[in-house]
Design a protein around this motif. Structure first.
Motif, PDB file in Angstrom:
ATOM      1  N   LEU A 212       0.934  -1.287  -0.024  1.00  0.00           N
ATOM      2  CA  LEU A 212      -0.073   0.035  -0.166  1.00  0.00           C
ATOM      3  C   LEU A 212       1.160   1.606   0.201  1.00  0.00           C
ATOM      4  O   LEU A 212       0.676   2.648  -0.795  1.00  0.00           O
ATOM      5  N   ILE A 213       1.951   1.241   0.576  1.00  0.00           N
ATOM      6  CA  ILE A 213       3.148   2.801   0.354  1.00  0.00           C
ATOM      7  C   ILE A 213       3.264   2.305  -0.829  1.00  0.00           C
ATOM      8  O   ILE A 213       3.257   4.068  -1.489  1.00  0.00           O
ATOM      9  N   ARG A 214       3.963   1.100  -1.419  1.00  0.00           N
ATOM     10  CA  ARG A 214       4.588   1.259  -2.379  1.00  0.00           C
ATOM     11  C   ARG A 214       3.595   2.510  -3.244  1.00  0.00           C
ATOM     12  O   ARG A 214       3.409   2.560  -4.927  1.00  0.00           O
ATOM     13  N   THR A 215       2.008   1.789  -3.440  1.00  0.00           N
ATOM     14  CA  THR A 215       1.286   2.762  -4.333  1.00  0.00           C
ATOM     15  C   THR A 215       0.644   4.134  -3.618  1.00  0.00           C
ATOM     16  O   THR A 215      -0.116   4.980  -4.853  1.00  0.00           O
ATOM     17  N   GLY A 216       1.477   4.155  -2.861  1.00  0.00           N
ATOM     18  CA  GLY A 216       1.089   6.055  -2.791  1.00  0.00           C
ATOM     19  C   GLY A 216       0.490   6.037  -1.647  1.00  0.00           C
ATOM     20  O   GLY A 216       0.280   7.738  -0.852  1.00  0.00           O
ATOM     21  N   LEU A 217      -0.028   5.441  -0.410  1.00  0.00           N
ATOM     22  CA  LEU A 217      -0.166   5.602   0.538  1.00  0.00           C
ATOM     23  C   LEU A 217       0.465   5.720   1.970  1.00  0.00           C
ATOM     24  O   LEU A 217       1.601   5.515   1.699  1.00  0.00           O
ATOM     25  N   ALA A 218       0.504   6.974   2.687  1.00  0.00           N
ATOM     26  CA  ALA A 218       1.305   7.918   3.016  1.00  0.00           C
ATOM     27  C   ALA A 218       1.235   6.344   4.668  1.00  0.00           C
ATOM     28  O   ALA A 218       0.243   5.961   4.815  1.00  0.00           O
ATOM     29  N   PRO A 219       2.680   6.660   4.638  1.00  0.00           N
ATOM     30  CA  PRO A 219       2.331   5.136   6.554  1.00  0.00           C
ATOM     31  C   PRO A 219       1.065   4.721   6.795  1.00  0.00           C
ATOM     32  O   PRO A 219       0.516   3.549   7.488  1.00  0.00           O
ATOM     33  N   PRO A 220       1.021   5.767   7.845  1.00  0.00           N
ATOM     34  CA  PRO A 220       0.451   6.078   8.750  1.00  0.00           C
ATOM     35  C   PRO A 220      -1.611   5.352   8.408  1.00  0.00           C
ATOM     36  O   PRO A 220      -2.279   4.539   8.858  1.00  0.00           O
ATOM     37  N   VAL A 221      -1.560   5.559   6.896  1.00  0.00           N
ATOM     38  CA  VAL A 221      -2.935   5.729   6.445  1.00  0.00           C
ATOM     39  C   VAL A 221      -2.862   4.129   5.801  1.00  0.00           C
ATOM     40  O   VAL A 221      -4.085   3.252   5.795  1.00  0.00           O
ATOM     41  N   ALA A 222      -1.730   3.796   5.560  1.00  0.00           N
ATOM     42  CA  ALA A 222      -1.586   2.286   4.730  1.00  0.00           C
ATOM     43  C   ALA A 222      -1.560   1.656   5.841  1.00  0.00           C
ATOM     44  O   ALA A 222      -2.223   0.422   6.226  1.00  0.00           O
ATOM     45  N   GLU A 223      -1.294   1.386   7.685  1.00  0.00           N
ATOM     46  CA  GLU A 223      -1.439   1.153   8.413  1.00  0.00           C
ATOM     47  C   GLU A 223      -3.148   1.112   8.596  1.00  0.00           C
ATOM     48  O   GLU A 223      -2.937  -0.045   9.140  1.00  0.00           O
TER      49      GLU A 223
END
Ligand code: ZN
Ligand code: ZN
Lengths: 213, 203
Positions: free
Chosen positions: B52-63
């Protein structure tokens, strides 16, 4: 049923990757519902996505993430039930977008007996249902972007090619065409465009204003 | 349930393969097995988040998104069909959909579901064949020259235009497609009369 003009791998890959605009997701989901071979190709691209996920470097997850998730497992399940084959003319994803089958479409006349219903509009793409009366032609037009036309009922001809239920026509900026509904019945299509169409001639330009396309 | 593999226990992390994850997923779906779910969580949660981070989500959002994906995995586990997709593929589609739904705040349109009728469960042979084809494709991806693997990744992470990956890389997309096609055909045959081909031309 045999699809003569199936949806292309580029769209299926984009759908699998999740990089398409919402309007394009709708036409892909609808086309795949009508074409088991496209469904299998999509499955192949999703398998590719699974392989990339499996091979992804692990990112650290929060210390309390597992506890937080376990704590949610007994929550009330408010998830929508999975959409199964629903019968009717529209496949399930299109019925979701319309709010029902063909009878639920809120058509607006756009001149010369043609009707349309806009289902989704955003800067990246517009999805609409278009109904062309039996035997009639769409106005002469060209495109600034890409136009995807998926036939749902009836059939249209464009030059030597015939497009029937489940067939997808892709037209781009270099295409100037004149799809004509076959005489037997009205042709209803799901049309997705990513830029306004350009009509040739004054009358169609007025038409374009009504169509809003 | 004879077609279903038994849940596995006491397997070292390094020995956990696709067969292991399939068994765990089925244990969650059939028996609401929390230990199996925790095992799946430890393996997939960090990968989902990284993806998810690689597709562009910020880490807290990806979490947050990852946690939703894992909850969905639990709730939908009974719908998992090992004859049609590997666990990794199924997890991938749930993560992709959840991410898009979060961004759009509406449910992404998905093709109609094809599900096994109550009488027809996938055969063990089909499940094994599906797993082998998925593993073969994964192996082929892993063995791609770096530039081509990069092309594949960029298509999925939204950084590249969609060229035809199969043509560009020589990945065995045709064989996985044939395997999935077979599973779909069997599903159609197992469906109640009248729903398998509901197009109006009656063919
Ligand atoms: Zn047919
Ligand atoms: Zn056109």
């Amino acid at each position: 049923m045999s699809i003569r003009h199936p949806i292309g791998d580029d769209l299926l890959l984009g759908f699998a990757a999740g990089t398409l605009p919402a309007a394009h997701d709708l036409v892909v989901a609808t086309a795949v519902s009508l074409d088991d071979d496209a469904r299998a190709r999509l499955g192949g691209f999703e398998t590719l996505g699974g392989a990339l996920l499996e091979q992804a470097d692990a990112a650290p997850v929060g210390d309390d993430a597992l506890t937080a998730v376990l704590g949610r497992l007994d929550e009330e399940e408010d998830m929508a039930p999975p959409r199964r084959i629903c019968g009717g003319i529209f496949p399930a994803p299109l019925q979701d977008a319309v709010g029902g089958d063909l009878a639920a479409v809120r058509w607006r006349p756009v001149g010369m007996g043609a009707r349309q219903a806009v289902l989704h509009r955003s800067p990246r793409g517009t999805a609409r249902l278009l109904s062309i009366p039996a035997g009639q032609a769409m106005p002469d037009h060209s495109h600034r972007g890409t136009e995807l036309t998926l036939v749902l009922t009836g059939a249209f001809r464009d030059g030597d090619l015939r497009f029937a239920r489940g067939d997808l026509q892709v037209a781009d900026a270099s295409t100037e065409h004149r799809p004509t509904a076959e005489p037997a019945e009205d042709c209803i299509c799901l049309v997705v465009t990513d830029a306004p169409l350009r009509f040739a001639g004054l009358l169609p330009r007025l038409f374009q204003r009504f169509l809003g396309i | 349930m004879s077609a279903r593999p038994e849940p596995e226990t006491h397997v070292a992390e390094t020995e956990k393969d696709d067969a292991h994850w399939t068994a765990q997923m089925i244990a969650v779906g059939a028996a609401r097995d929390r230990a199996a779910f925790e095992d799946l969580f430890r393996h997939y949660a960090p990968r989902i988040k990284a993806f998810l981070i690689r597709t562009g989500l910020a880490p807290p959002v990806a979490e947050d998104c990852m946690q939703d994906v894992m909850v969905t995995l639990w709730r939908k586990a009974h719908l998992y069909d090992p004859a049609r997709a590997s666990v990794a593929t199924w997890v991938f589609t749930i993560a992709r959909n959840r991410k898009i739904d979060m961004i759009r705040k509406t449910r992404r349109p998905e093709p109609e579901d094809l599900t096994w009728g109550p009488e027809a469960e996938p055969s063990q042979a089909d499940v094994v064949a599906m797993r082998q084809e998925s593993a073969r494709l994964a192996q082929a991806v892993a063995e791609l020259p770096e530039r081509q693997r990069d092309l594949v990744q960029r298509a999925f992470f939204g950084e590249a235009t969609h060229s035809e990956i199969a043509a560009a890389t020589g990945l065995p997309m045709g064989t996985i497609k044939s395997r999935i096609r077979l599973a779909i055909t069997r599903l159609r045959e197992a469906m109640p009369e009248g729903t398998a081909d509901r197009d109006r031309d009656g063919t």
